[in-house]
Design a protein around this motif. Sequence first.
Motif, PDB file in Angstrom:
ATOM      1  N   SER A 101       2.092  -5.722 -12.668  1.00 16.16           N
ATOM      2  CA  SER A 101       1.385  -6.959 -13.037  1.00 16.16           C
ATOM      3  C   SER A 101      -0.007  -7.000 -12.433  1.00 16.16           C
ATOM      4  N   GLN A 102      -0.115  -6.571 -11.188  1.00 13.34           N
ATOM      5  CA  GLN A 102      -1.420  -6.537 -10.529  1.00 13.34           C
ATOM      6  C   GLN A 102      -2.377  -5.627 -11.294  1.00 13.34           C
ATOM      7  N   PHE A 103      -1.910  -4.418 -11.641  1.00 10.35           N
ATOM      8  CA  PHE A 103      -2.771  -3.504 -12.382  1.00 10.35           C
ATOM      9  C   PHE A 103      -3.143  -4.098 -13.745  1.00 10.35           C
ATOM     10  N   LYS A 104      -2.147  -4.590 -14.458  1.00  6.94           N
ATOM     11  CA  LYS A 104      -2.379  -5.130 -15.797  1.00  6.94           C
ATOM     12  C   LYS A 104      -3.411  -6.257 -15.762  1.00  6.94           C
ATOM     13  N   ASN A 105      -3.247  -7.194 -14.838  1.00  9.45           N
ATOM     14  CA  ASN A 105      -4.190  -8.304 -14.744  1.00  9.45           C
ATOM     15  C   ASN A 105      -5.598  -7.824 -14.427  1.00  9.45           C
ATOM     16  N   ASN A 106      -5.711  -6.899 -13.478  1.00  8.14           N
ATOM     17  CA  ASN A 106      -7.037  -6.374 -13.113  1.00  8.14           C
ATOM     18  C   ASN A 106      -7.656  -5.571 -14.250  1.00  8.14           C
ATOM     19  N   PHE A 107      -6.833  -4.782 -14.938  1.00  9.70           N
ATOM     20  CA  PHE A 107      -7.331  -3.983 -16.055  1.00  9.70           C
ATOM     21  C   PHE A 107      -7.809  -4.880 -17.190  1.00  9.70           C
ATOM     22  N   SER A 155     -11.424   2.740  -7.852  1.00 10.18           N
ATOM     23  CA  SER A 155     -11.224   1.826  -6.720  1.00 10.18           C
ATOM     24  C   SER A 155      -9.775   1.793  -6.238  1.00 10.18           C
ATOM     25  N   ASN A 156      -8.840   2.126  -7.099  1.00  9.19           N
ATOM     26  CA  ASN A 156      -7.451   2.195  -6.683  1.00  9.19           C
ATOM     27  C   ASN A 156      -6.699   3.219  -7.526  1.00  9.19           C
ATOM     28  N   PRO A 157      -6.864   4.471  -7.195  1.00  6.87           N
ATOM     29  CA  PRO A 157      -6.249   5.520  -8.023  1.00  6.87           C
ATOM     30  C   PRO A 157      -4.724   5.465  -8.043  1.00  6.87           C
ATOM     31  N   HIS A 158      -4.101   5.075  -6.939  1.00 10.86           N
ATOM     32  CA  HIS A 158      -2.632   5.039  -6.919  1.00 10.86           C
ATOM     33  C   HIS A 158      -2.098   3.970  -7.868  1.00 10.86           C
ATOM     34  N   LEU A 159      -2.702   2.792  -7.815  1.00  5.08           N
ATOM     35  CA  LEU A 159      -2.256   1.720  -8.699  1.00  5.08           C
ATOM     36  C   LEU A 159      -2.551   2.071 -10.159  1.00  5.08           C
ATOM     37  N   THR A 160      -3.671   2.725 -10.399  1.00  6.63           N
ATOM     38  CA  THR A 160      -4.010   3.149 -11.761  1.00  6.63           C
ATOM     39  C   THR A 160      -2.992   4.162 -12.270  1.00  6.63           C
ATOM     40  N   LYS A 161      -2.588   5.088 -11.430  1.00  8.73           N
ATOM     41  CA  LYS A 161      -1.584   6.077 -11.863  1.00  8.73           C
ATOM     42  C   LYS A 161      -0.291   5.394 -12.266  1.00  8.73           C
ATOM     43  N   ILE A 162       0.067   4.342 -11.563  1.00  3.35           N
ATOM     44  CA  ILE A 162       1.284   3.613 -11.912  1.00  3.35           C
ATOM     45  C   ILE A 162       1.076   2.845 -13.213  1.00  3.35           C
ATOM     46  N   GLY A 163       0.050   2.009 -13.242  1.00  2.00           N
ATOM     47  CA  GLY A 163      -0.134   1.082 -14.345  1.00  2.00           C
ATOM     48  C   GLY A 163      -0.672   1.677 -15.621  1.00  2.00           C
ATOM     49  N   TYR A 164      -1.438   2.762 -15.511  1.00  2.00           N
ATOM     50  CA  TYR A 164      -2.078   3.333 -16.698  1.00  2.00           C
ATOM     51  C   TYR A 164      -1.396   4.609 -17.186  1.00  2.00           C
ATOM     52  N   TYR A 165      -0.509   5.161 -16.357  1.00  2.00           N
ATOM     53  CA  TYR A 165       0.127   6.425 -16.723  1.00  2.00           C
ATOM     54  C   TYR A 165       1.655   6.396 -16.705  1.00  2.00           C
ATOM     55  N   GLN A 166       2.269   5.663 -15.775  1.00  2.00           N
ATOM     56  CA  GLN A 166       3.708   5.792 -15.568  1.00  2.00           C
ATOM     57  C   GLN A 166       4.558   4.737 -16.255  1.00  2.00           C
ATOM     58  N   GLU A 180       0.823  -1.214   0.000  1.00  2.00           N
ATOM     59  CA  GLU A 180       0.000   0.000   0.000  1.00  2.00           C
ATOM     60  C   GLU A 180       0.857   1.265   0.000  1.00  2.00           C
ATOM     61  N   LYS A 181       1.840   1.304   0.873  1.00  2.00           N
ATOM     62  CA  LYS A 181       2.691   2.496   0.970  1.00  2.00           C
ATOM     63  C   LYS A 181       3.536   2.671  -0.290  1.00  2.00           C
ATOM     64  N   ALA A 182       4.042   1.562  -0.824  1.00  2.00           N
ATOM     65  CA  ALA A 182       4.827   1.641  -2.055  1.00  2.00           C
ATOM     66  C   ALA A 182       3.962   2.155  -3.198  1.00  2.00           C
ATOM     67  N   THR A 183       2.732   1.674  -3.274  1.00  2.00           N
ATOM     68  CA  THR A 183       1.825   2.117  -4.327  1.00  2.00           C
ATOM     69  C   THR A 183       1.591   3.617  -4.233  1.00  2.00           C
ATOM     70  N   THR A 200      -9.988  10.710 -16.423  1.00  2.00           N
ATOM     71  CA  THR A 200      -9.698   9.964 -15.197  1.00  2.00           C
ATOM     72  C   THR A 200      -8.727  10.747 -14.332  1.00  2.00           C
ATOM     73  N   LEU A 201      -7.694  11.253 -14.944  1.00  2.00           N
ATOM     74  CA  LEU A 201      -6.664  11.977 -14.217  1.00  2.00           C
ATOM     75  C   LEU A 201      -7.171  13.321 -13.689  1.00  2.00           C
ATOM     76  N   THR A 202      -7.896  14.059 -14.519  1.00  2.00           N
ATOM     77  CA  THR A 202      -8.260  15.433 -14.148  1.00  2.00           C
ATOM     78  C   THR A 202      -9.588  15.568 -13.408  1.00  2.00           C
ATOM     79  N   LEU A 203     -10.517  14.648 -13.602  1.00  2.00           N
ATOM     80  CA  LEU A 203     -11.825  14.789 -12.965  1.00  2.00           C
ATOM     81  C   LEU A 203     -12.187  13.657 -12.003  1.00  2.00           C
ATOM     82  N   LEU A 204     -11.829  12.430 -12.339  1.00  2.00           N
ATOM     83  CA  LEU A 204     -12.169  11.312 -11.462  1.00  2.00           C
ATOM     84  C   LEU A 204     -11.271  11.291 -10.232  1.00  2.00           C
ATOM     85  N   PHE A 205      -9.966  11.361 -10.435  1.00  2.00           N
ATOM     86  CA  PHE A 205      -9.041  11.305  -9.308  1.00  2.00           C
ATOM     87  C   PHE A 205      -9.127  12.543  -8.419  1.00  2.00           C
TER      88      PHE A 205
END
Length: 195
Positions: free
Chosen positions: A71-77, A110-121, A25-28, A166-171
């Motif tokens: 991998s967690q983000f990719k699998n869930n996405f 449901s998980n904005p931090h993980l989404t920022k990593i997996g979908y943006y970074q 959680e903290k790493a995410t 997602t980045l500008t209005l949802l998060f």
Amino acid sequence: MGVSTLPRGRRVNSSGERSKKLLLEKATELFSKNGYHKTKISDIVKSANLTQPTFYLYFENKESLYNDLISQFKNNFLETINRIQSEADEGNIVENIHRNLTILFRFFESNPHLTKIGYYQTEEADKLKERFSDLIEEVLKDRAEFADYDIRIVAHSLVGAIERLTLTLLFTKEREPEQLASEIINLYFARNFVK
């Protein structure tokens, strides 16, 4: 002294699982906020109020932890977009798109931090977006409503809109998933397909 002499990997009980979950959680959060290169293992363990030896009980290094998160983000996405594809039906196209966009935005929310990593970074993010665009093309290609449109442009622009909103209005919590889905429908589809 202060350093634990317990053997590696001994924690399999609930306390150990809580420690691992807290580190994840903290790493995410930190990777999401600071990026991979600016986040140090020392930052992660300090944020989790744990020690570096505890970190190494669960993760080989920072890269392996980061790759686990990707991998967690990719699998869930992929599970989410495959669900969207499997639930596509021949019904009202606008209702289907609205429902599917809502599902996707809820997943991101449901998980904005993980989404920022997996979908943006990550480097893999572009591949995921390409796959998502291909899915949209597949779902829309045989629909009569889109006969006069270049489906590839529709798909890519929709993925871009989803990414940016997602980045500008949802998060930022300015819009709920259902609201964003409705606004995209109104922008892209309602004028052309609602009778």
